[in-house]
Design a protein around this motif. Structure first.
Motif, PDB file in Angstrom:
ATOM      1  N   TRP A 190       0.845  -1.195   0.000  1.00 38.98           N
ATOM      2  CA  TRP A 190       0.000   0.000   0.000  1.00 38.98           C
ATOM      3  C   TRP A 190       0.875   1.236   0.000  1.00 38.98           C
ATOM      4  CZ3 TRP A 190       1.748   2.290   4.338  1.00 38.98           C
ATOM      5  CH2 TRP A 190       2.239   1.457   5.360  1.00 38.98           C
ATOM      6  N   TRP A 239      -3.678   3.199   0.570  1.00 43.08           N
ATOM      7  CA  TRP A 239      -4.229   2.961  -0.763  1.00 43.08           C
ATOM      8  C   TRP A 239      -3.361   1.969  -1.522  1.00 43.08           C
ATOM      9  CZ3 TRP A 239      -8.819   5.311  -1.327  1.00 43.08           C
ATOM     10  CH2 TRP A 239      -9.077   6.424  -0.516  1.00 43.08           C
ATOM     11  N   PHE A 265      -7.166   4.140  -7.295  1.00 43.05           N
ATOM     12  CA  PHE A 265      -6.871   4.147  -5.869  1.00 43.05           C
ATOM     13  C   PHE A 265      -7.857   3.228  -5.153  1.00 43.05           C
ATOM     14  CE2 PHE A 265      -5.401   8.198  -7.537  1.00 43.05           C
ATOM     15  CZ  PHE A 265      -4.111   8.270  -7.030  1.00 43.05           C
ATOM     16  N   SER A 306      -9.111   1.290  -1.912  1.00 45.76           N
ATOM     17  CA  SER A 306      -9.052   1.422  -0.457  1.00 45.76           C
ATOM     18  C   SER A 306      -8.533   0.138   0.169  1.00 45.76           C
ATOM     19  CB  SER A 306     -10.444   1.745   0.089  1.00 45.76           C
ATOM     20  OG  SER A 306     -10.473   1.634   1.494  1.00 45.76           O
ATOM     21  N   TYR A 344     -13.247   2.301  -4.453  1.00 49.10           N
ATOM     22  CA  TYR A 344     -12.182   3.067  -5.093  1.00 49.10           C
ATOM     23  C   TYR A 344     -12.516   4.547  -5.012  1.00 49.10           C
ATOM     24  CZ  TYR A 344     -10.808  -1.369  -7.292  1.00 49.10           C
ATOM     25  OH  TYR A 344     -10.399  -2.656  -7.524  1.00 49.10           O
TER      26      TYR A 344
END
Length: 465
Positions: A331, A366, A380, A382, A389
């Motif tokens: 992430w 993200w 992006f 989550s 997104y």
């Protein structure tokens, strides 16, 4: 806290900033130039820390590791999970310290304390040995004194004159207030009787040493929520004299002196009072002056939820081996360019930038995945809501469930470009509105056409961890 302050949150131990793969080994830990045996030139950095967050959602009292190639921006290892956790005493640690010993291997020290029970008085510290920080052996607790008080924030240094390591730590002695104590050791298994290393006559914690700087030794510490320095031409207990101008950013603790590898600049790091730990840094071109100016917060990014850090230099090979062993994060976090204390997050499904730290902290994590509408772009995803997104709707960014439509895919796809305000940062252009970029306005994210200097700053972000 004053009468019984908490353990500090050192962001480093004499870190040397910058990259210089061909530079010979300089001062590491508290060792002076040339003190270590010859080995490949140190060219990267490892950080040790524990984690806390505003509501203690991320309170973990094991040893965490992060690495950096520049000493400023950090990549957590093991998905920001601990790599080793104490099994004795309180069953947790605070205030870890990593030092490369004279034989080239590492020793790890830490406060024997889990959580924030400042009335827990341990006469012991945690100790591990490690050849390479990929495995930790010889776990033990080391008793430092017989007093009915704590042993906070241990650090170590090599005292060449004695031919021994000194272990300094914060403890209350007969003076009735916290002082910096010292024990000496050759093996981190047995120690000499404790002595008072530094007692200025008032309550202090979190001693951090820089040894042998132009013939002077510097000791920084926490006094009344500020960072203050003392100095001595020897390492003898009782020889240090306060001299510097205090610095702080709110309630600040755990100072750490840092010297650049590529310039004469010194850095002084501090951590705001736990659990809302944020690292701040000051700089000086003359350590002997004792005066500091604030460092631009854009220049550094701490690991997520990190507290009381220790930093040691490592080789490129050691860096690569640590990443191979523990893995890089799955992430990212995005830092605002013109509000570098704020990070992109979702809150009530609205995209925005908020001051770090906050809970729930996974709102700011993200996965930058291939664009849903164009794999050359990014979407992006989550971390804590993986079916959702960031997408634009009426130009505002919000967190929505992927409904599988081409409209959603386009709304959730962006193209990463050089930062509009700083080309070393990043900006994100909308896929289906290519004249518009992600930017913040009143801290809320949206897509807008960008033209002014302010708008370019609003639309620029650092993609890190």
């Amino acid at each position: 806290m004053s009468a019984t302050p908490s353990p500090g949150s050192h962001p480093s131990r004499r870190l040397f900033l910058g990259m210089a793969a061909t530079v010979p080994l300089a001062v590491t830990g508290t060792l002076t130039l040339g003190a270590l045996p010859a080995h490949a030139a140190d060219s990267a950095y490892v950080m040790g820390y524990f984690t806390e967050s505003t509501t203690m959602l991320e309170a973990n009292y094991g040893l965490h590791l992060a690495v950096s190639t520049d000493g400023l921006r950090w990549m957590p290892l093991n998905q920001n999970n601990p790599v080793v956790t104490p099994t004795a005493g309180a069953g947790g640690l605070r205030d870890p310290f990593i030092m490369r010993k004279q034989d080239g291997t590492f020793v790890v020290l830490a406060t024997d304390l889990k959580g924030t029970d400042w009335n827990y008085n341990s006469q012991y510290i945690h100790v591990w040995d490690s050849a390479d920080l990929r495995a930790f052996t010889g776990y033990r607790r080391l008793k430092l004194h017989d007093m009915v008080t704590h042993s906070w924030a241990p650090e170590a240094f090599w005292d060449a004159g004695r031919g021994q390591y000194g272990i300094i730590y914060s403890s209350v002695n007969s003076s009735g207030h916290n002082v910096i104590m010292v024990n000496y050791t050759t093996d981190f298994r047995t120690v000499t009787s404790p002595q008072v290393f530094f007692d200025p006559g008032y309550d202090i914690i979190d001693g951090d040493l820089a040894v042998g700087v132009n013939g002077v030794n510097y000791l920084y510490y926490k006094k009344d929520q500020t960072l203050v320095g003392a100095r001595s031409t020897t390492l003898a207990p009782g020889s240090f004299t306060p001299f510097s101008t205090p610095v702080s950013h709110g309630g600040t603790e755990a100072p750490a002196l840092v010297k650049s590898l590529i310039s004469g600049t010194w850095y002084l790091w501090g951590d705001t009072y736990s659990p809302n730990g944020v690292f701040y840094a000051w700089q000086s071109n003359d350590l002997a002056s004792g005066t500091w100016t604030a460092l631009d917060q854009r220049l550094y990014t701490q690991p997520l939820n990190s507290k009381h850090c220790t930093i040691e230099t490592i080789t490129t090979g050691e860096y690569d081996n640590l990443v191979a062993k523990w893995g890089s994060p799955a992430w990212n976090r995005l830092k605002s360019y013109n509000y570098p204390g704020r990070y992109v997050r979702h809150a009530d499904n609205v995209g925005r930038i908020d001051p770090y730290p906050f809970d729930p902290y996974p709102d700011s994590q993200w996965k930058l995945v291939p664009g849903l509408a164009d794999s050359t772009g990014v979407s992006f995803q989550s971390v804590n809501y993986p079916t959702r997104y960031l997408r634009h709707y009426s130009y505002n960014l919000r967190l929505d469930e992927n409904d599988g439509t081409s409209t959603f895919a386009a709304d959730a796809t962006f193209h990463k470009t050089a930062g509009l305000a700083d080309s070393s940062w990043s900006s994100f252009r909308s896929h289906n509105f290519p004249t518009r970029y992600i930017r913040h306005t009143d801290y809320v994210l949206r897509i807008d056409p960008i033209s002014t200097t302010t708008e370019k700053a609003d639309a620029t972000f650092y993609v890190g961890y």
